[in-house]
Enzyme design. Structure first.
Site, PDB file in Angstrom:
ATOM      1  N   ARG A  92      -0.283  -0.706 -10.974  1.00  0.00           N
ATOM      2  CA  ARG A  92       0.733   0.186 -10.411  1.00  0.00           C
ATOM      3  C   ARG A  92       1.862  -0.662  -9.848  1.00  0.00           C
ATOM      4  NH1 ARG A  92       0.641  -1.734  -6.154  1.00  0.00           N
ATOM      5  NH2 ARG A  92       2.455  -0.512  -5.535  1.00  0.00           N
ATOM      6  N   GLY A  93       2.944   0.034  -9.430  1.00  0.00           N
ATOM      7  CA  GLY A  93       4.147  -0.681  -9.030  1.00  0.00           C
ATOM      8  C   GLY A  93       5.058  -0.765 -10.249  1.00  0.00           C
ATOM      9  N   ALA A  94       6.329  -0.419 -10.046  1.00  0.00           N
ATOM     10  CA  ALA A  94       7.224  -0.220 -11.185  1.00  0.00           C
ATOM     11  C   ALA A  94       7.284  -1.415 -12.153  1.00  0.00           C
ATOM     12  CB  ALA A  94       8.616   0.155 -10.676  1.00  0.00           C
TER      13      ALA A  94
ATOM     14  N   GLN B   3      -1.527   2.460  -0.427  1.00  0.00           N
ATOM     15  CA  GLN B   3      -1.064   1.184  -0.986  1.00  0.00           C
ATOM     16  C   GLN B   3      -0.654   0.214   0.123  1.00  0.00           C
ATOM     17  OE1 GLN B   3      -0.174   4.183  -2.103  1.00  0.00           O
ATOM     18  NE2 GLN B   3       0.351   4.175  -4.271  1.00  0.00           N
TER      19      GLN B   3
ATOM     20  N   ARG C  87       3.174   7.517 -17.022  1.00  0.00           N
ATOM     21  CA  ARG C  87       3.704   7.900 -15.708  1.00  0.00           C
ATOM     22  C   ARG C  87       5.209   8.125 -15.865  1.00  0.00           C
ATOM     23  NH1 ARG C  87       1.882   4.609 -10.497  1.00  0.00           N
ATOM     24  NH2 ARG C  87       2.290   6.602  -9.467  1.00  0.00           N
TER      25      ARG C  87
ATOM     26  N   ASP D  72      11.328   2.858  -7.592  1.00  0.00           N
ATOM     27  CA  ASP D  72      10.808   3.170  -8.929  1.00  0.00           C
ATOM     28  C   ASP D  72      11.926   3.525  -9.898  1.00  0.00           C
ATOM     29  OD1 ASP D  72       8.395   3.680  -7.025  1.00  0.00           O
ATOM     30  OD2 ASP D  72       7.600   3.366  -9.045  1.00  0.00           O
TER      31      ASP D  72
ATOM     32  N   ASN E 244      11.314   6.406  -4.690  1.00  0.00           N
ATOM     33  CA  ASN E 244      10.276   5.430  -4.326  1.00  0.00           C
ATOM     34  C   ASN E 244       9.092   6.234  -3.783  1.00  0.00           C
ATOM     35  OD1 ASN E 244       9.388   2.658  -4.043  1.00  0.00           O
ATOM     36  ND2 ASN E 244       9.549   2.957  -1.833  1.00  0.00           N
ATOM     37  N   LYS E 245       8.051   5.511  -3.440  1.00  0.00           N
ATOM     38  CA  LYS E 245       6.816   6.145  -2.959  1.00  0.00           C
ATOM     39  C   LYS E 245       7.100   7.211  -1.906  1.00  0.00           C
ATOM     40  CE  LYS E 245       3.564   5.734  -4.154  1.00  0.00           C
ATOM     41  NZ  LYS E 245       3.027   6.697  -5.167  1.00  0.00           N
TER      42      LYS E 245
HETATM   43  O1  MRU Z   1       2.526   4.968  -7.177  1.00  0.00           O
HETATM   44  P1  MRU Z   1       2.808   3.491  -7.100  1.00  0.00           P
HETATM   45  O2  MRU Z   1       1.838   2.751  -6.244  1.00  0.00           O
HETATM   46  O3  MRU Z   1       2.968   2.884  -8.474  1.00  0.00           O
HETATM   47  O4  MRU Z   1       4.212   3.399  -6.385  1.00  0.00           O
HETATM   48  C1  MRU Z   1       4.778   2.136  -6.150  1.00  0.00           C
HETATM   49  C2  MRU Z   1       6.049   2.185  -5.393  1.00  0.00           C
HETATM   50  O5  MRU Z   1       6.539   3.227  -5.047  1.00  0.00           O
HETATM   51  C3  MRU Z   1       6.738   0.881  -5.181  1.00  0.00           C
HETATM   52  O6  MRU Z   1       7.464   0.904  -3.988  1.00  0.00           O
HETATM   53  C4  MRU Z   1       7.711   0.620  -6.345  1.00  0.00           C
HETATM   54  O7  MRU Z   1       7.080   0.805  -7.579  1.00  0.00           O
HETATM   55  C5  MRU Z   1       8.283  -0.748  -6.298  1.00  0.00           C
HETATM   56  S1  MRU Z   1       7.085  -2.008  -6.679  1.00  0.00           S
HETATM   57  C6  MRU Z   1       7.934  -3.485  -6.691  1.00  0.00           C
END
Ligand code: MRU
Length: 351
Positions: free
Chosen positions: A47-49, A197, A90, A238, A248-249
């Site tokens: 996970r994470g963009a 997270q 996703r 994201d 973002n999250k």
């Molecule tokens: O649902 P996730 O855990 O994939 O969400 C991640 C985030 O929102 C991060 O802040 C974003 O992807 C940036 S990661 C460098």
């Protein structure tokens, strides 16, 4: 760091640190086909963009490797199917689509005239995307350094570090770089409901790096800003729309408003691959809705009345007016973002 979130191994294996189990267990999952890669992205093993984009690119390399087709044209037809499946894993992080577009550019390049050349080119592009991610994040960390004062108390949301990228991370990369440059930083880690997270992953990374921190619940940011001298907030992204609106999250928007109310800098750190100039504003960003069980249950145990409804948007959109600056590998941009983001891309293209 003593781990890598993702490694494209040969022959034919994508190895991923299972982020569902950190910090309790440090175990790896090996994917050997693109369907498995789509599944682990969906289930948030990875996970994470940026990491999602890296994984998808390796998913394409696995699909190419598995092909038994006799002609490049037939391989291309098969890869179009894999591309379609990975794109549905996703919806919000644009890095997924950016990476798949990059791989598609290689696939459609007629210079790769044999099956073997085409397969090799796809794998090589996946390696290049992962290597670029590591290089770019390191530069984001260096670029953000000037915004972090010595003895800074910083609020961070979700996880944007080594787990979410290759090596340095984005927002957490800035914090790590500041620490490595001798700045005394203290991080208030928002736990990040519902998947934690922040509490599980960011706290683990900060612990590994010896950076002092404290976990706080998401709703405590206002309290800490009012009473405990917070200096800045820095988060990842994201998808950043052309006008600077940032997905973002979930919880990021709330944090930005509280920061705004306290006159506190609110920074977004992201690579250019997260900026989507084709999306005019945050209104056009698709927000992933995840299963309500992520809210209604903790570790499989129900914590709400039976059959209680729960809404679970995985992300929210912070309007550009609450964002003090966006920190990228090509520099820091300030409002008006519609102009400055475009200028950033133009400058990147000519450099
Ligand atoms: O649902 P996730 O855990 O994939 O969400 C991640 C985030 O929102 C991060 O802040 C974003 O992807 C940036 S990661 C460098």
């Amino acid at each position: 760091m003593s781990f890598r979130s993702l490694e494209g191994l040969e022959p034919g294996v994508l190895r991923l640190l299972n982020q569902q189990l950190i910090p309790a267990q440090k175990t790896y999952i090996d994917c050997t086909d693109y369907q498995a890669v789509a599944a682990v992205i969906r289930e948030m093993v990875v996970r994470g963009a940026p990491a999602i984009g890296d994984a998808a690119a390796y998913g394409m390399a696995l699909a190419a490797r598995a092909s038994t087709a006799a002609t490049p044209e037939t391989v291309r037809t098969e890869l179009a199917v894999a591309d379609g499946v990975l794109r549905t894993s996703r919806p919000t992080a644009v890095n997924l689509f950016w990476a798949l577009d990059r791989v598609a550019g290689v696939i459609n390049d007629s210079a790769h005239a044999t099956v073997e050349a085409l397969k090799a080119a796809v794998l090589s592009e996946a390696h290049a995307i992962a290597a670029d991610d590591a290089r770019v994040c390191k530069q984001i960390g260096l670029n953000g350094l000037e915004l972090v004062p010595d003895q800074a108390t910083i609020i961070h949301h979700c996880n944007t570090g080594s787990l979410a990228t290759q090596d340095y991370g984005t927002a957490l990369g800035i914090i790590r770089t500041a620490h490595e440059h001798g700045k005394r930083v203290y991080v208030l880690v928002e736990e990040t409901r519902p998947r934690l997270q922040g509490a599980r992953l960011t706290a683990w990374e900060l612990h590994e790096q010896g950076i002092p921190y404290q976990i706080i619940v998401d709703g405590a940011s206002g309290h800490f800003m009012r009473l405990h001298g917070v200096d800045l907030c820095v988060v990842g992204a994201d998808r950043i729309a052309a006008n600077g609106d940032t997905a973002n999250k979930v919880g990021t928007y709330n944090l930005a408003i509280v920061a705004h109310a306290h006159g506190m800098p609110f920074y977004v750190a992201a690579p250019l691959s997260t900026i989507d100039l084709d999306t005019p504003s945050g209104d056009e960003i698709e927000i992933e809705e995840r299963p309500s069980v992520e809210i209604t249950h903790i570790e499989g145990v129900p914590v709400v009345p039976q059959a209680a409804p729960a809404g679970n948007p995985a992300f929210d959109v912070t309007p550009a007016k609450y964002i003090t600056a966006i920190i990228t590998e090509k520099g820091i941009v300030y409002p008006p973002y519609t102009k400055t983001l475009r200028q950033l891309f133009n400058a990147a293209e000519t450099s």
